[in-house]
Design an enzyme around this catalytic site. Structure first.
Site, PDB file in Angstrom:
ATOM      1  N   CYS A  77       0.934  -1.267   0.171  1.00 55.87           N
ATOM      2  CA  CYS A  77      -0.070  -0.191   0.020  1.00 55.87           C
ATOM      3  C   CYS A  77       0.890   1.193   0.066  1.00 55.87           C
ATOM      4  O   CYS A  77       1.894   1.315   0.654  1.00 55.87           O
ATOM      5  CB  CYS A  77      -0.877  -0.011   1.172  1.00 55.87           C
ATOM      6  SG  CYS A  77      -1.829   1.483   1.607  1.00 55.87           S
ATOM      7  N   GLN A 277      -8.617  18.906   9.756  1.00 48.76           N
ATOM      8  CA  GLN A 277      -7.153  18.179  10.035  1.00 48.76           C
ATOM      9  C   GLN A 277      -7.833  16.885  10.325  1.00 48.76           C
ATOM     10  O   GLN A 277      -8.662  16.894  11.031  1.00 48.76           O
ATOM     11  CB  GLN A 277      -6.369  18.934  10.991  1.00 48.76           C
ATOM     12  CG  GLN A 277      -5.844  20.029  10.689  1.00 48.76           C
ATOM     13  CD  GLN A 277      -4.528  20.009   9.571  1.00 48.76           C
ATOM     14  OE1 GLN A 277      -4.159  18.904   8.917  1.00 48.76           O
ATOM     15  NE2 GLN A 277      -3.963  21.117   9.573  1.00 48.76           N
ATOM     16  N   TYR A 304      -5.351  32.446   3.253  1.00 52.01           N
ATOM     17  CA  TYR A 304      -5.881  31.115   2.745  1.00 52.01           C
ATOM     18  C   TYR A 304      -6.935  30.546   3.980  1.00 52.01           C
ATOM     19  O   TYR A 304      -6.932  29.595   4.273  1.00 52.01           O
ATOM     20  CB  TYR A 304      -4.783  30.204   2.567  1.00 52.01           C
ATOM     21  CG  TYR A 304      -3.862  30.617   1.729  1.00 52.01           C
ATOM     22  CD1 TYR A 304      -3.813  30.265   0.269  1.00 52.01           C
ATOM     23  CD2 TYR A 304      -2.693  31.286   2.070  1.00 52.01           C
ATOM     24  CE1 TYR A 304      -2.860  30.855  -0.662  1.00 52.01           C
ATOM     25  CE2 TYR A 304      -1.465  31.638   1.108  1.00 52.01           C
ATOM     26  CZ  TYR A 304      -1.736  31.530  -0.268  1.00 52.01           C
ATOM     27  OH  TYR A 304      -0.663  31.692  -1.204  1.00 52.01           O
ATOM     28  N   GLU A 325      -9.933  34.585   1.521  1.00 46.70           N
ATOM     29  CA  GLU A 325     -10.032  33.655   0.814  1.00 46.70           C
ATOM     30  C   GLU A 325     -10.658  33.931  -0.542  1.00 46.70           C
ATOM     31  O   GLU A 325     -11.288  34.607  -0.595  1.00 46.70           O
ATOM     32  CB  GLU A 325     -10.885  32.853   1.456  1.00 46.70           C
ATOM     33  CG  GLU A 325     -11.273  31.606   0.820  1.00 46.70           C
ATOM     34  CD  GLU A 325     -10.092  30.619   0.416  1.00 46.70           C
ATOM     35  OE1 GLU A 325      -9.998  30.138  -0.595  1.00 46.70           O
ATOM     36  OE2 GLU A 325      -9.432  30.313   1.368  1.00 46.70           O
ATOM     37  N   ASP A 375      -1.693  29.350   6.770  1.00 46.83           N
ATOM     38  CA  ASP A 375      -1.780  27.846   6.413  1.00 46.83           C
ATOM     39  C   ASP A 375      -2.239  27.589   4.951  1.00 46.83           C
ATOM     40  O   ASP A 375      -3.347  27.152   4.572  1.00 46.83           O
ATOM     41  CB  ASP A 375      -2.934  27.340   7.397  1.00 46.83           C
ATOM     42  CG  ASP A 375      -2.965  25.778   7.396  1.00 46.83           C
ATOM     43  OD1 ASP A 375      -2.085  25.130   6.823  1.00 46.83           O
ATOM     44  OD2 ASP A 375      -3.536  25.191   8.243  1.00 46.83           O
ATOM     45  N   CYS A 402       2.196  21.830   5.656  1.00 43.24           N
ATOM     46  CA  CYS A 402       2.391  20.250   5.753  1.00 43.24           C
ATOM     47  C   CYS A 402       3.315  19.798   4.658  1.00 43.24           C
ATOM     48  O   CYS A 402       3.553  18.651   4.407  1.00 43.24           O
ATOM     49  CB  CYS A 402       0.837  19.665   5.286  1.00 43.24           C
ATOM     50  SG  CYS A 402       0.393  20.278   3.512  1.00 43.24           S
TER      51      CYS A 402
END
Length: 462
Positions: A77, A277, A304, A325, A375, A402
């Site tokens: 996987c 999240q 954002y 945004e 973010d 991330c």
């Protein structure tokens, strides 16, 4: 080095994907599922010049941090890359990944704090998105894609998902078989069932079945009702040939299609497409740390900002918070969030390009402490946005990322260790007028995988 040859070597380091790096016969070889310091035997699968990619055949001298992966499809996987590492080693790998990215990509030598752990190393995800397809025999299969491919590895369970994943897979497979509705064949563009998406929010569930055309889902709902009580069910029709999970056509088949929920004191409406999240435990730790870095007397600018969740949290603590945004639908959701939480006069939502709105907001807040919170998506910030932040005069900048690579690039511009020449970024001596890094903290949002979330706090230079 020759393709398909069997070789031995010592792993000198781990790459950004968690793979072992071995120097053998003048070739740098990348071999997954190895650990630094181990002697291994590997097969060369692909050789191009002095770079090769291999498959682990056997471990000749195991590292102390090696552990037995509990998942039966580990190495097949494409989801988890680190189950062969004990958790302490996983945390250090992620800290090192962030540190190395800052140095190699951003030219930044900053102290990176130890990675904040997750309380649960398995069964931590609150969201599931499983592809549904067909195997070589034409049978419907449910599972995850293998690494770097769209070949589905069939599963009956996933150890980083909640226990309910087993019941979902069983229900989908039974539905397909009993109702003779096949999985989708991406190559031939045939079949019907494409994905099953599930979100759990404090014991409530949002199910979304993605199909290439409208189908009757009553039998699947009946099967799910045997295991789940409080849930809503949506059918999404996606006939496109792209990689987007959802299409534009939605049908609510059970319940209202959403749930009212609460996060960090903020009331919100959660649907199948709501961004949250995937790890409740680490999400709470991350947001708490962001709020700790914000002064109550400051004005916060959330870039954002999406549906406004973080903007609302900032508005509750700060003098005021502005969310920027560009997606109109998300900005409308943020306005609904503001009304639901009684944040008129403290929370302001702006629909527009981030780089065009920073100066407008700051022009209205002269004389106040101003903090930018950002973010961005995995691709990082557009260069124009980074430049606008650098020129904004914000007292502090808080970044959540991330992706260590794009984070390092954006930080390099903010700190002046990267400069632009003819459209390309090159390393430079630190710019004293740029921002200074105060804190770099990785968070293990995704145990067993190569991914890491990082919080960076910067202050204005001289």
């Amino acid at each position: 080095m020759e393709k398909n040859g069997i070789y031995e070597g010592v792993v000198t380091a781990l790459g950004t994907e968690g793979e072992g790096i071995i120097n053998s016969e003048g070739t740098t070889v990348f071999v997954p599922f190895c650990i630094t310091g181990e002697s291994v035997r590997f097969k060369a699968l692909k050789v191009k010049g002095n770079i090769a990619y291999g498959k682990l055949e056997s471990v000749l001298n195991a590292a102390y941090s090696r552990t037995n992966p509990p998942c039966p499809v580990f190495e097949k996987c494409g989801g988890c890359a680190l189950q062969h590492l004990n958790y302490e080693a996983q945390l250090e790998f992620k800290r090192s990944t962030v540190s190395n990215a800052l140095k190699k990509i951003g030219g930044i030598n900053a102290e990176v704090s130890p990675c904040v752990p997750c309380d649960k190393q398995y069964r931590y995800r609150n969201k599931l998105a499983l592809p549904i397809g067909v195997n070589a025999a034409g049978e419907t299969v449910v599972g995850f894609y293998s690494l770097h491919s769209h070949r589905i590895v069939p599963i009956t369970d996933c150890l980083i998902q909640s226990e309910w994943v087993k019941r979902v897979i069983s229900a989908v497979e039974k539905y397909s078989k009993v109702k003779h509705i096949p999985g989708y064949n991406e190559e031939k563009r045939t079949g019907v069932l494409r994905k099953i998406v599930v979100r759990e929010i404090k014991g409530k569930y949002i199910f979304a079945l993605v199909a290439a055309k409208p189908v009757d889902v009553s039998y699947l709902i009946e099967e799910l009702e045997k295991s789940f009580e409080d849930f809503t069910f949506l059918l999404n029709v996606n006939p496109s040939q792209g990689n987007a999970i959802f299409g534009k056509e939605w049908h609510i088949c059970r319940g209202e299609g959403f749930f009212n929920a609460e996060e960090c004191g903020i009331l919100y409406k959660a649907g199948a497409n709501t961004f949250l999240q995937v790890n409740d435990d680490v999400r709470a730790k991350l947001y708490a740390r962001v709020l700790d870095e914000v002064d109550e007397r400051a004005v916060a600018l959330d870039l954002y900002s999406g549906g406004g969740m973080l903007t609302a949290m900032l508005a509750k603590k700060c003098r005021a918070a502005y969310g920027v945004e560009i997606v109109e639908e998300a900005s409308r959701c943020a306005d609904e969030l503001k009304e639901a939480n009684g944040l008129d006069g403290k929370m302001f939502n702006i629909c527009g390009a981030v780089e065009n709105e920073i100066d407008n907001v700051f022009a209205q807040t002269q004389g106040l402490e101003r903090i930018i919170v950002c973010d961005p998506p995995r691709k990082g910030m557009e260069r124009s946005v980074v430049r606008a932040i650098k020129d904004s005069g914000a007292d502090r900048v808080i970044l959540v990322s991330c992706n260590p690579a794009t984070l390092a690039r954006d930080l390099g511009i903010l700190c002046g260790t990267l400069t632009e020449e003819n459209g390309a970024l090159v390393k430079a001596a630190p710019d004293k007028t740029g921002y200074e890094i105060q804190t770099v903290v990785p968070f293990d949002m995704f145990p067993q995988t190569k991914h890491v979330e990082t919080l960076v706090v910067l202050s204005k230079g001289i």
